[in-house]
Structures are given as structure tokens and as C-alpha cells.
Design a protein around this motif. Structure first.
Motif, mmCIF file in Angstrom:
data_model
loop_
_atom_site.group_PDB
_atom_site.id
_atom_site.type_symbol
_atom_site.label_atom_id
_atom_site.label_comp_id
_atom_site.label_asym_id
_atom_site.label_seq_id
_atom_site.Cartn_x
_atom_site.Cartn_y
_atom_site.Cartn_z
ATOM 1 N N UNK A 262 0.817 -1.215 0.000
ATOM 2 C CA UNK A 262 0.000 0.000 0.000
ATOM 3 C C UNK A 262 0.852 1.267 0.000
ATOM 4 N N UNK A 263 2.135 1.150 -0.335
ATOM 5 C CA UNK A 263 2.989 2.338 -0.317
ATOM 6 C C UNK A 263 4.238 2.089 -1.146
ATOM 7 N N UNK A 264 4.969 3.182 -1.392
ATOM 8 C CA UNK A 264 6.234 3.083 -2.110
ATOM 9 C C UNK A 264 6.070 3.233 -3.620
ATOM 10 N N UNK A 265 7.193 3.158 -4.318
ATOM 11 C CA UNK A 265 7.208 3.194 -5.778
ATOM 12 C C UNK A 265 6.758 1.818 -6.262
ATOM 13 N N UNK A 266 5.484 1.690 -6.596
ATOM 14 C CA UNK A 266 4.882 0.376 -6.774
ATOM 15 C C UNK A 266 5.552 -0.505 -7.829
ATOM 16 N N UNK A 267 5.916 0.008 -9.008
ATOM 17 C CA UNK A 267 6.592 -0.883 -9.965
ATOM 18 C C UNK A 267 7.890 -1.478 -9.404
ATOM 19 N N UNK A 268 8.668 -0.652 -8.733
ATOM 20 C CA UNK A 268 9.933 -1.130 -8.165
ATOM 21 C C UNK A 268 9.684 -2.095 -7.013
ATOM 22 N N UNK A 269 8.788 -1.695 -6.104
ATOM 23 C CA UNK A 269 8.513 -2.519 -4.933
ATOM 24 C C UNK A 269 7.906 -3.855 -5.336
ATOM 25 N N UNK A 270 6.977 -3.844 -6.298
ATOM 26 C CA UNK A 270 6.340 -5.087 -6.731
ATOM 27 C C UNK A 270 7.373 -6.062 -7.293
ATOM 28 N N UNK A 271 8.302 -5.551 -8.094
ATOM 29 C CA UNK A 271 9.346 -6.409 -8.660
ATOM 30 C C UNK A 271 10.213 -7.001 -7.553
ATOM 31 N N UNK A 272 10.559 -6.195 -6.567
ATOM 32 C CA UNK A 272 11.398 -6.679 -5.467
ATOM 33 C C UNK A 272 10.659 -7.721 -4.632
ATOM 34 N N UNK A 273 9.388 -7.485 -4.368
ATOM 35 C CA UNK A 273 8.604 -8.431 -3.573
ATOM 36 C C UNK A 273 8.418 -9.747 -4.322
ATOM 37 N N UNK A 274 8.165 -9.670 -5.624
ATOM 38 C CA UNK A 274 8.014 -10.898 -6.407
ATOM 39 C C UNK A 274 9.301 -11.720 -6.373
ATOM 40 N N UNK A 275 10.432 -11.050 -6.529
ATOM 41 C CA UNK A 275 11.715 -11.751 -6.493
ATOM 42 C C UNK A 275 11.946 -12.383 -5.122
ATOM 43 N N UNK A 276 11.591 -11.656 -4.083
ATOM 44 C CA UNK A 276 11.780 -12.182 -2.737
ATOM 45 C C UNK A 276 10.863 -13.376 -2.483
ATOM 46 N N UNK A 277 9.600 -13.280 -2.870
ATOM 47 C CA UNK A 277 8.666 -14.388 -2.689
ATOM 48 C C UNK A 277 9.151 -15.634 -3.423
ATOM 49 N N UNK A 278 9.581 -15.444 -4.651
ATOM 50 C CA UNK A 278 10.058 -16.592 -5.431
ATOM 51 C C UNK A 278 11.281 -17.223 -4.785
ATOM 52 N N UNK A 279 12.185 -16.393 -4.295
ATOM 53 C CA UNK A 279 13.395 -16.907 -3.650
ATOM 54 C C UNK A 279 13.059 -17.687 -2.379
ATOM 55 N N UNK A 280 11.969 -17.295 -1.718
ATOM 56 C CA UNK A 280 11.544 -17.989 -0.501
ATOM 57 C C UNK A 280 10.706 -19.234 -0.809
ATOM 58 N N UNK A 281 10.440 -19.474 -2.093
ATOM 59 C CA UNK A 281 9.649 -20.636 -2.495
ATOM 60 C C UNK A 281 8.162 -20.379 -2.582
ATOM 61 N N UNK A 282 7.710 -19.138 -2.326
ATOM 62 C CA UNK A 282 6.285 -18.792 -2.365
ATOM 63 C C UNK A 282 5.904 -18.323 -3.771
ATOM 64 N N UNK A 283 6.104 -19.190 -4.742
ATOM 65 C CA UNK A 283 5.913 -18.796 -6.135
ATOM 66 C C UNK A 283 4.441 -18.576 -6.498
ATOM 67 N N UNK A 284 3.546 -19.151 -5.707
ATOM 68 C CA UNK A 284 2.112 -18.983 -6.011
ATOM 69 C C UNK A 284 1.457 -17.878 -5.182
ATOM 70 N N UNK A 285 2.193 -17.259 -4.274
ATOM 71 C CA UNK A 285 1.648 -16.168 -3.466
ATOM 72 C C UNK A 285 1.445 -14.939 -4.337
ATOM 73 N N UNK A 286 0.240 -14.397 -4.328
ATOM 74 C CA UNK A 286 -0.108 -13.282 -5.213
ATOM 75 C C UNK A 286 0.201 -11.936 -4.561
ATOM 76 N N UNK A 287 0.393 -10.944 -5.426
ATOM 77 C CA UNK A 287 0.691 -9.587 -4.967
ATOM 78 C C UNK A 287 -0.475 -8.670 -5.346
ATOM 79 N N UNK A 288 -1.072 -8.039 -4.344
ATOM 80 C CA UNK A 288 -2.109 -7.025 -4.564
ATOM 81 C C UNK A 288 -1.522 -5.668 -4.212
ATOM 82 N N UNK A 289 -1.766 -4.675 -5.066
ATOM 83 C CA UNK A 289 -1.305 -3.319 -4.767
ATOM 84 C C UNK A 289 -2.507 -2.399 -4.642
ATOM 85 N N UNK A 290 -2.375 -1.417 -3.759
ATOM 86 C CA UNK A 290 -3.404 -0.389 -3.567
ATOM 87 C C UNK A 290 -2.722 0.968 -3.713
ATOM 88 N N UNK A 291 -2.842 1.865 -2.784
ATOM 89 C CA UNK A 291 -2.096 3.126 -2.749
ATOM 90 C C UNK A 291 -2.435 4.109 -3.860
#
Length: 450
Positions: A262-291
């Protein structure tokens, strides 16, 4: 002293959602005998607000429901009498007011363009003139929301959209906005009353207050998962997003349903969160953005690893165009000899087109090419669909002799409007889908009928 619970409930009325001058015109028309002249009023927009390329009709089902409650009860009549708005003869007329005319119009969810006869109200002057404000209040608000929502839906593509702007609108406006957004392509709302009244799917999990309530972010996540299960969506940006994501997966496991940002530079943050989720093995965890999203922000996220959007302020306020700018004008009436006469306003920049209209959408191999409006003074010469086989007729009968078609009411009417909108949007030429300011995607052509 009588028990309050034994008194009859006050009958709801929408009759005073009306500008005073409608009733003073009625008062004068009853005096001079013109009140019973048959008339045709038309609701239309001279232009598309915000230089948008198409508009979306929304609010029709709500208006029909408001029409059913357009009655002058004792409280309404007492107010008019005490304020000396109208005289005793008009009060007597209003005691028995019922709309007994006919209303035709574009189906809810239909697209419209400048000059489109979105709604046509036929009846006596007395029963039709007083509907101006309620008709414009409903359609101007709801169509403005639907106009914005449709653009956001186009920008989102196949990614789901949720409406969550109730706190940015009045309590009743929030419910109407949720309804309009759903018709124009949103998939859910946070507003429970919209879910109850209109059958719209509802959604929502937790806000930042939930995390702040607990001693640690981990405690908050564990409690939410215990209550809602691992399919829930955890809000990960209360403190540090990277830490929030790590904590969320550690607590929920790699099967966590989703995270919300719900905050931050969403394109950048979304990419970082997706990479982190995948690295943690949560490849099916979805990302919702608001803000503070609008159609432009959603379009800018098209290439980002985002799975869903939540939109608040922009959609419920029309994303910069909070009203559709429609007007309600007398376009035809009977004269003293009961012959029909087209009438029109000719003011600078506010001219209207007189005569009764029939509306068609011309198509070329399934792609819309123009808005064709056939205009006639008399009723006998108004064209029908058979006169324009190359086009799709746009008008349907909503009210006949005062009786409303139930197909356009309630949750079923909302579902039908949503389905119709998504279907007719497919007819638009590609240029209509752009978000930039431009001329309407389709030209409006008026054709006079002899």
C-alpha cells in the motif's frame, strides 16, 4: 401515550430529492392548463467529460427503484405547504402523484457518446417535469463512476480489480459507486451494504491498524492466519516491506494466499517483492497493490508482477470527472391541436436537438463505427430496428404505462448490466481503449426522418 412500535412505519419517499423550480413550474402549469400536455423529455450529455473516448450508462436500475418511491406522503406535503412552495391545488395534485408514462433508454452498462438519448421520458408535462433532478442525480453520479471504472478495467486487463473507496464518498454515494464500478468491470467491493443490496461480491482482510494493535508484526500475522487461514492476504508494508514479506512466509509458509502493498514506488517494490517471494519458495503467493491508484497508475503497472489491484478515491470520484454532465431537456410536446412538435433550446454552447429520437450503433464486421440518432417530430415516423439492419438498436422499454420492467431491478439487474457492458465494450475500435484525452471514439450522426 401510544407505543411507538405500534405506529405505522413512515413510507420512504424520494419525491423531495427535487429542485424547487420543478414544482413551481408544475404549479404554474396547473394554473394555465398546460400541465396535461403530452411531452417528451430526454436525458443526454452534450460532451464526454475529461475528453474521454466513450461513456458508460450506469444508475438506470437505481433510478427505476427511486421512481417507485417517488410519492408525496404527509411529511412531504406538509413541508411544501409550510414553506409555501406550491398552492393548495397543486398539493391536492401531488397527493395522488404517480408516474403513468413511458420511459425508454439505453440499457444499463451500454456505452454512450455526445448527444446519445440515454433516457427518454414520455408523459404529461406535470408527471415528467418533476423527475428531472432525481434522474440527473442518479445517472450523472453513477455514470461518472462507471466511466472511470471502465477505463481502469481496460488498463488492468485480465487482472482483477476491487473497489474500496467507501471512506472517500458519502455513505449512500459509496454504495452507488460500488454498484457502478462493478457494472463497469470491477470484480468486488469492500462495501458490505453494496453486497447486501446489489449482490456484489465483497472482499477485505485487515488494515494497518491490525498490525499496529499487536506487539509485533509476527503476532499480527499469526493471529490473522489463525482466524482466516493461509489463503488470506497479509499487509506487509506497515514497517519494512522486505522484513514483512520474510515474516509473512515464515509464519504462513509458502502456501500463503497473498501479500498487499500500500505504499512506495509500486513498480519497483512489486518487482522486489516478487523476487523475494520466489526466492523464498512462495511462487504462487499473489501480490495485490493499492495506494492511490487510478487508470494511469494501473496502466504503468502493466509490465509489473502484480496480480490484483484495489482502487479507492479515484474510482468513487470519477477519476477527475466527478459528474457525467448530462442534462434533461424537453424535446417534443403536443400543441393545442394535439399535434406533435419538436422543441429545442438554442442557447450558445447549450443547444439541444428537438424531436423524438431512436438510437442505433452502426457496426462493420462487429466493430462499432458510429452513433446513429434518427430524429422525428411525429411518433408515427420514428424508425425501428428493421429500418437499420446494419445497426444495433440501443433503446429498450424500461417503464410502460407506469409499470417498471422488473428485469432491470435489483441484483439480477446489476448482473445483467455488467454482462451487457463487458459484451458491448468488445465492439469498440482499438483507438477507443487509449487513456489519453481525445475526441469521442465514435462520431454521432443525426438523421432527420420525414
Amino acid at each position: 401515550m401510544s407505543d411507538a412500535s405500534s405506529r405505522p412505519a413512515r413510507v420512504p419517499s424520494t419525491a423531495l430529492f427535487t429542485d424547487r423550480y420543478e414544482l413551481t413550474m408544475l404549479d404554474a402549469a396547473l394554473h394555465d392548463g398546460s400541465a396535461r400536455r403530452r411531452c417528451v423529455f430526454e436525458l443526454f450529455g452534450r460532451r464526454l467529460p475529461g475528453a474521454r473516448r466513450f461513456g458508460v450508462v450506469a444508475g438506470t436500475g437505481r433510478l427505476l427503484q427511486q421512481l417507485a418511491d417517488f410519492r408525496f406522503g404527509d411529511d412531504e406535503l406538509r413541508f411544501l405547504r409550510d414553506e409555501r412552495v406550491v398552492d393548495a391545488a397543486t398539493i391536492r395534485f401531488l397527493e395522488d402523484y404517480r408516474f403513468t408514462g413511458t420511459i425508454t433508454g439505453y440499457r444499463e452498462g451500454e456505452l454512450y457518446f455526445p448527444g446519445s438519448p440515454v433516457l427518454t421520458v414520455e408523459g404529461t408535462f406535470a408527471e415528467a417535469v418533476v423527475l428531472e433532478t432525481i434522474a440527473l442525480s442518479v445517472l450523472n453520479h453513477d455514470s461518472a463512476v462507471a466511466n472511470a471504472a471502465a477505463r481502469m478495467s481496460i488498463a488492468a486487463g485480465d487482472r482483477p480489480l476491487a473497489e474500496m473507496g467507501s471512506r472517500r464518498a458519502s455513505e449512500h454515494g459509496a454504495v452507488a459507486a460500488a454498484r457502478a464500478a462493478y457494472i463497469a468491470g470491477f470484480g468486488a467491493t469492500s462495501n458490505l451494504e453494496a453486497g447486501r443490496t446489489w449482490g456484489i461480491p465483497t472482499m477485505g482482510t485487515a488494515a494497518h491498524a491490525w498490525t499496529l494493535l499487536h506487539d509485533t508484526e509476527e503476532d499480527a500475522f499469526r493471529a490473522q492466519i489463525a482466524a482466516l487461514g493461509v489463503d488470506t492476504t497479509l499487509l506487509v508494508d506497515t514497517y519494512d516491506i522486505r522484513t514483512g514479506v520474510e515474516t509473512a512466509i515464515r509464519v504462513a509458509g509458502t502456501g500463503l494466499g497473498g501479500v498487499r502493498i500500500d505504499s512506495g514506488d509500486l513498480p519497483t517494490v512489486a518487482a522486489e517483492v516478487r523476487a523475494q517471494l520466489d526466492a523464498l519458495g512462495a511462487t504462487s503467493t499473489k501480490i495485490t497493490v493499492t495506494s492511490d491508484l487510478d487508470e494511469f497508475a494501473i496502466a504503468a503497472l502493466a509490465a509489473s508482477p502484480v496480480d490484483a489491484y484495489g482502487v479507492g478515491t479515484s474510482v468513487v470520484t470519477g477519476s477527475g470527472a466527478p459528474t457525467a454532465g448530462m442534462v434533461y431537456k424537453l424535446v417534443a410536446r403536443q400543441d393545442a391541436a394535439d399535434s406533435w412538435v419538436g422543441v429545442a433550446k438554442n442557447s450558445t454552447d447549450k443547444a439541444s436537438k428537438g424531436g423524438r429520437k431512436a438510437a442505433f450503433r452502426t457496426l462493420d464486421r462487429g466493430v462499432a463505427t458510429s452513433e446513429l440518432i434518427a430524429v422525428a417530430d411525429g411518433f408515427e415516423s420514428v424508425p425501428t430496428a428493421a429500418d437499420h439492419p446494419e445497426a444495433r438498436a440501443l433503446h429498450v422499454t424500461l417503464v410502460e404505462a407506469g409499470e417498471t420492467d422488473a428485469a432491470y431491478l435489483g441484483p439480477a439487474g446489476v448482473t445483467a448490466a455488467r454482462e451487457h457492458h463487458l459484451q458491448v465494450r468488445e465492439e469498440l475500435p482499438v483507438r477507443a481503449l487509449a487513456l489519453s484525452r481525445s475526441e469521442p471514439a465514435l462520431p454521432t450522426r443525426f438523421v432527420d426522418v420525414a
